[in-house]
Design an enzyme around this catalytic site. Structure first.
Site, short mmCIF file in Angstrom:
data_model
loop_
_atom_site.label_atom_id
_atom_site.label_comp_id
_atom_site.label_asym_id
_atom_site.label_seq_id
_atom_site.Cartn_x
_atom_site.Cartn_y
_atom_site.Cartn_z
CB SER A 198 37.85 -1.81 60.15
OG SER A 198 37.00 -2.50 59.25
CG ASP A 302 36.24 3.16 54.22
OD1 ASP A 302 35.71 2.14 53.74
OD2 ASP A 302 36.36 3.36 55.45
CG HIS A 332 38.50 0.02 55.26
ND1 HIS A 332 37.54 0.73 55.94
CD2 HIS A 332 38.71 -1.11 55.99
CE1 HIS A 332 37.18 0.06 57.02
NE2 HIS A 332 37.88 -1.05 57.08
#
Length: 365
Positions: A198, A302, A332
């Site tokens: 991320s 995601d 995610h």
């Protein structure tokens, strides 16, 4: 899981937006709602964070000098002037025994890791990332240096990128390579990898760019690979996956909008090079031969996946070595939750990537 494929996204019918429902247990769904609630409850509309409440909701776990699931850890100071710290994980077997007749332990490759959390949340000592780095160290038979970089909004871009370079400079000093009489096994800075998920994947990319721009400034560190797990990139437009999957766990449009406002320099929008890897100002470093091969992980649930596929296309367009792994049922940050089986496959892929890159480089340049 499929390798190096790009499924055609299903367009959302006009006027309809069914809430995404990734396959998971009821307990997992409730746990993720708690994570979403904690994120939303601690961020304020004025762009600040309630750090006190966040410290209660995300308590830090200590490092363990004694092996835990085969991996030991210790906290180190990377840069005293900024009080930058990191947590170093290493397989306990790699430290060797105290018997003088035992052969000396072999130097370990080093994975410099940057945790996720939208540049603002979590830390190297958060339970989820402590456990994730422990798994990476165990699977890859490598040391993992998890950087506790400065977070937004108190420290905006480029503070986190500066901290990533500070971590490489720490490793460039032979005094920090472990071995000797200490408990830490020797570290091989010539087999260094940058990794993150991320926001951490974004940081790893930009640190790789900076390194590649001035690789000759490092005497010992050689970056051999970049592991980008669902990296956080963006732009002013809304992609199909952002709209289609808005409401999926962890990532929503409103949260990512807040995170970019908290992280980017004042007055900048998402055309800034920190968010937009296609910006002309984002090219330096990527164009360099010193920019490393990339392992990229993408999740089918995601909302950021379209940006991640464009990232792979950008790198390939510049002649870079990119290995893409798609996990169609993954949300995610899936790999930090043990309930998702795809996390184990990703650990195996990372271990293979580290082993193959190290063999290809011969441990040095």
């Amino acid at each position: 899981m499929s390798s190096d494929t790009t499924p055609t996204p299903t367009p959302t019918p006009p006027g309809q937006r069914a809430k995404p429902k990734p396959p998971m247990s009821r307990l997992m769904r409730l746990s993720l709602r708690a994570v979403d609630w904690a994120t939303d409850a601690t961020r304020r509309a004025d762009g600040t964070l309630n750090r006190l409440a966040l410290s209660v909701l995300d308590p830090r776990v200590p490092a363990f000098s004694s092996p835990c699931r085969g991996v030991a850890s210790r906290d180190v100071v990377l840069h005293p002037p900024t009080r930058l710290r990191a947590r170093l994980f290493y397989p306990s077997a790699a430290a060797g025994g105290k018997d003088e007749r035992s052969p000396p332990p072999q130097p370990l490759p080093v994975i410099v890791f940057f945790h996720g959390g939208g540049f603002a949340f979590l830390s190297a000592a958060s339970a989820a990332y402590d456990a994730a780095c422990r798994r990476i160290a165990r699977y890859a038979s490598a040391a993992v240096l998890s950087v506790d970089y400065r977070r937004a909004p108190e420290h905006r871009c480029p503070a986190a990128y500066d901290d990533g370079i500070a971590a490489l400079r720490y490793l460039d000093d032979p005094k920090n390579h472990g071995g000797g009489a200490g408990a830490v096994p020797p570290l091989d800075a010539a087999r260094c990898y940058l990794a993150g998920d991320s926001a951490g994947g974004n940081i790893a990319h930009h640190v790789a760019r900076r390194y590649a721009c001035d690789a000759a400034a490092f005497e010992n560190v050689r970056v051999a690979g970049l592991v980008a797990i669902q990296p956080f990139f963006g732009g002013e437009e809304r992609t199909d996956s952002e709209l289609r999957l808005d409401g999926a766990p962890i990532v929503t449009v409103s949260r990512t909008d807040w995170m970019w406002r908290a992280f980017l320099p004042n007055g900048c929008d998402r055309t800034h090079e920190a968010a937009n890897f296609a910006a002309p100002s984002a090219a330096p470093g990527v164009d360099s031969p010193a920019f490393p091969p990339v392992l990229l992980a993408i999740g089918g649930y995601d909302p950021l996946q379209d940006w991640q596929r464009r990232y792979a296309e950008m790198l390939r367009g510049k002649g870079k070595d990119v290995r893409v792994f798609e996990y169609p049922n993954a949300i995610h940050a899936f790999y930090v939750f043990p309930a998702f089986d795809d996390g184990r496959d990703l650990m195996i892929r990372i271990a293979e990537f580290v082993a193959e890159s190290a063999a290809g480089s011969g441990g040095s340049e």
